[in-house]
Design an enzyme around this catalytic site. Sequence first.
Site: not given
Ligand code: CAA
Length: 265
Positions: A73, A116, A119
């Site tokens: 998400a 998500g 999911e």
């Molecule tokens: N939401 C919003 N923005 C996100 C995102 C997310 N889930 N994941 C990554 N981004 C954005 C980052 O904020 C970043 O933006 P900026 O360049 O503007 O700062 C850009 O994407 C690149 O991200 P990273 O620099 O972190 O990229 P990376 O390659 O180093 O890492 C990653 C990739 C491991 C996927 C890391 O981005 C990460 O851990 N993301 C979050 C994952 C997460 O926690 N997901 C769960 C969300 S909650 C959910 O999904 C609830 C549900 O049940 C529906």
Amino acid sequence: MNDALRDGSPGDILVARPAPGVVMITLHRPDARNALRTRMLREIAETLAAAEADDAMRAVVITGGLACFAAGADIREMATLGPIDVLLHERQQHWRAIAAFPKPLIAAVNGYALGGGCELVLCADIVVAGTSAKFGQPEINLGMIPGAGGIQRLARTAGKARAMQMVLTGEPIDADAALAAGIVVEVDEPESAISRALEIASVLAGKPALALRQAKAAVLRAFETPLAEALASDRQAFALLAASHDRNEGIAAFLEKRPARFTGK
Ligand code: CAA
């Protein structure tokens, strides 16, 4: 044809029809690792609704391309939502529509499928992974739990131990572990994962559509319904298909040693 199925992009996804009867959805927010903001979920649900309504469309492939499937998400969007917003949010309706899509949905996963994103993978019927794929439910690290059906689908798909490990630790698993857990049917090189998913979709596009629909619903019943009820529903579906053109055509073609000409009726 419904405009939602024409090659192009409504915004957060790319839509294409790469083979007869096959729709391909590519999640396309590369700068946000394909985070599933509401707009993207809405576009996915609208494309699936159009694919459902069009008899010529037989199967859908969903992918994030070569780099990343989806990082979950959109955390920025979620930060603005309180409990009542979450409860009443249109996202719930889009998730329900994705899970209820009655035609085959095949996921091709490269890179991260987190939160998500994982999911969404679990809503697919057949999942092909590239070697770079990583599947995870990291919500615990945000003080949350998976909110789009991931826990129940993961436990039913991969079993209690794997679901507990993924949901409680938040640590992702790689493609081979996902294969062993039954989340994935096949692991390929990243470039091949999408073409394999398209091949599978093309094969399914040639199958008798009514039987395919009944078969998908029947397999899903195994996860949702007590055994006796599920068996009774299977028997009804089996009997119902005896009234279909394609069942009679399939049998006749076998007996006459010729290819079947299925009509989807
Ligand atoms: N939401 C919003 N923005 C996100 C995102 C997310 N889930 N994941 C990554 N981004 C954005 C980052 O904020 C970043 O933006 P900026 O360049 O503007 O700062 C850009 O994407 C690149 O991200 P990273 O620099 O972190 O990229 P990376 O390659 O180093 O890492 C990653 C990739 C491991 C996927 C890391 O981005 C990460 O851990 N993301 C979050 C994952 C997460 O926690 N997901 C769960 C969300 S909650 C959910 O999904 C609830 C549900 O049940 C529906």
